[in-house]
Structures are given as structure tokens and as C-alpha cells.
Design a protein around this motif. Sequence first.
Motif, short mmCIF file in Angstrom:
data_model
loop_
_atom_site.label_atom_id
_atom_site.label_comp_id
_atom_site.label_asym_id
_atom_site.label_seq_id
_atom_site.Cartn_x
_atom_site.Cartn_y
_atom_site.Cartn_z
N TRP A 73 0.70 -1.12 -0.25
CA TRP A 73 0.08 -0.25 -0.26
C TRP A 73 0.69 1.01 -0.71
CZ3 TRP A 73 -4.10 0.16 -2.30
CH2 TRP A 73 -5.17 -1.68 -1.84
N THR A 74 2.27 1.37 0.96
CA THR A 74 2.84 2.61 0.81
C THR A 74 3.48 2.28 -0.93
OG1 THR A 74 3.72 1.84 3.09
CG2 THR A 74 5.38 3.48 1.30
N MET A 75 3.88 1.39 -1.67
CA MET A 75 4.14 1.44 -3.01
C MET A 75 2.80 2.02 -3.80
SD MET A 75 7.39 0.90 -3.13
CE MET A 75 7.24 1.30 -1.28
N VAL A 76 2.18 1.62 -4.05
CA VAL A 76 0.55 2.33 -4.32
C VAL A 76 0.71 3.78 -3.88
CG1 VAL A 76 -2.14 2.46 -4.18
CG2 VAL A 76 -1.25 -0.27 -4.05
N VAL A 77 0.67 4.36 -2.71
CA VAL A 77 0.79 5.46 -2.45
C VAL A 77 1.79 6.38 -3.03
CG1 VAL A 77 1.04 7.16 -1.34
CG2 VAL A 77 -0.47 5.64 -0.37
N LEU A 78 2.63 5.93 -3.51
CA LEU A 78 4.07 6.37 -4.65
C LEU A 78 3.81 6.37 -5.92
CD1 LEU A 78 7.04 5.10 -2.86
CD2 LEU A 78 6.51 7.22 -2.66
N VAL A 79 3.00 5.14 -6.60
CA VAL A 79 2.71 5.33 -7.66
C VAL A 79 1.54 6.21 -7.88
CG1 VAL A 79 1.58 3.71 -9.36
CG2 VAL A 79 2.95 3.21 -8.06
N VAL A 80 0.31 6.45 -6.93
CA VAL A 80 -0.33 7.66 -7.51
C VAL A 80 0.56 8.98 -6.97
CG1 VAL A 80 -2.74 8.53 -6.39
CG2 VAL A 80 -1.89 6.36 -6.46
N ALA A 82 3.20 9.47 -7.88
CA ALA A 82 4.35 9.62 -9.44
C ALA A 82 3.42 9.88 -10.57
CB ALA A 82 4.96 8.73 -9.88
N GLN A 83 2.17 9.75 -11.08
CA GLN A 83 1.12 9.99 -11.88
C GLN A 83 1.15 11.30 -11.30
OE1 GLN A 83 0.62 8.34 -14.36
NE2 GLN A 83 2.23 6.32 -13.63
N ALA A 84 1.10 12.04 -10.08
CA ALA A 84 -0.13 13.66 -9.99
C ALA A 84 1.41 14.08 -10.18
CB ALA A 84 -0.21 13.44 -8.27
N LEU A 85 2.53 13.58 -9.72
CA LEU A 85 3.87 14.50 -10.36
C LEU A 85 4.43 14.47 -12.19
CD1 LEU A 85 6.13 16.46 -9.53
CD2 LEU A 85 7.26 14.37 -9.32
N ARG A 86 3.74 13.39 -12.15
CA ARG A 86 3.94 13.43 -14.20
C ARG A 86 2.19 14.40 -14.59
NH1 ARG A 86 3.25 8.41 -14.87
NH2 ARG A 86 5.43 7.97 -15.97
N VAL A 130 10.36 6.65 -9.81
CA VAL A 130 9.98 6.73 -8.27
C VAL A 130 8.55 5.33 -9.29
CG1 VAL A 130 7.58 7.22 -6.51
CG2 VAL A 130 10.03 8.64 -7.03
N GLU A 131 7.60 5.68 -10.06
CA GLU A 131 6.50 4.88 -10.86
C GLU A 131 7.97 3.65 -10.91
OE1 GLU A 131 3.07 5.32 -13.60
OE2 GLU A 131 5.19 5.31 -14.74
N GLY A 132 8.73 3.92 -11.73
CA GLY A 132 9.37 2.07 -12.02
C GLY A 132 9.89 1.53 -11.05
#
Length: 172
Positions: A73-80, A82-86, A130-132
Motif C-alpha cells: 500500500w505504501t508503494m501504491v501511494v508512491l505510484v499515485v 508519481a502519476q500526480a507529479l507526471r 519513482v513509478e518504475g
Amino acid sequence: MYWYFVLVGLVALERLAELVVARRNLAWSLARGGVVSGRRHYPPMVVLHVGLLAACVLEVWAGERPFVPWFGWTMVVLVVAAQALRWWCIIALGPRWNTQVVVVPGLPLVRSGPYRLTWLRHPNYVAVAVEGLALPLVHGAWVTALTFTVLNAALMVVRIRCESAALSAATA
């Protein structure tokens, strides 16, 4: 496990949306004298990013990687994030954002959105990194995370040099 495959599918759809935006922005840039640089590193970059998505699914499925809730779930937060930053980068750059290195001569550098943060020189590339790393780790695909991170770092060295040279040439 299947919800993870849905997450990877959603990221793939987001990437397709990026390509639609990039194609429109390429036409905008070329109509204004935009110059495309780095054509040699672009195909390997596409392969690497498609490979990331495929490897996420394959490693989790074939390797029977577990989902560890506190970490996943921590990684899901980072994926989200990263998408927001992109998308913050895409919005800030407007029609100048692209998946390729395209520079319209004479335009000033963008200094809004995340590009106003002088300590964050390449925010879009931070989002990619971060996403990768985080997307595979959501479901324990550590081999994919490690492999992508190393290959992406090497490719980003080439990409950033290319982009810096293109921007320097356009503003000289």
C-alpha cells in the motif's frame, strides 16, 4: 493478485493517454519550428517502458510474488504520487510537453508548476523513476523494480544530456 493486474492496466491506459497528448503536442511544436532530438534513444526508451508493464505482470504471476500489505500500500501511494507529479509536469509544460525531446527555438524555459522548484531539476524524470520502482514493488516484483531502475538510470543519463544540449542550442 488480479487487482494488481488491473492497476498495471490502468497505468498502461495512462501511458496511452500520454501518447495521445504527445502526438498532439508534437504537431504543435513542429508547426512552430520545433526540432526533434534524441531519435536514437527513443525506441529503447519505449521498449523499456512497455517492458516494465509486461514484466510487472509476468513476475507477479510466474514468480507468485506475495502482496505484503504495509509495503504494497505504501508503494501504491508512491505510484499515485508519481502519476500526480507526471500530470503536473504535463499541465505545466502545456503543448511543449512530449515523450520525445522536442524544442521550439526561441521559447523561454518553463518556470511554473514543478519547474519553479529549483531543487527539482527534472520533475518528470523523478516521476518516471519513482513509478518504475514503486509499481513493481506494489506486489513484490523486486527483480523488475531493480532491472528497470538500473536500465532507466542509464537511459536517463543519455536523455538528460540530449535534452540539455537541445535546450542549450535553442536558447543560444
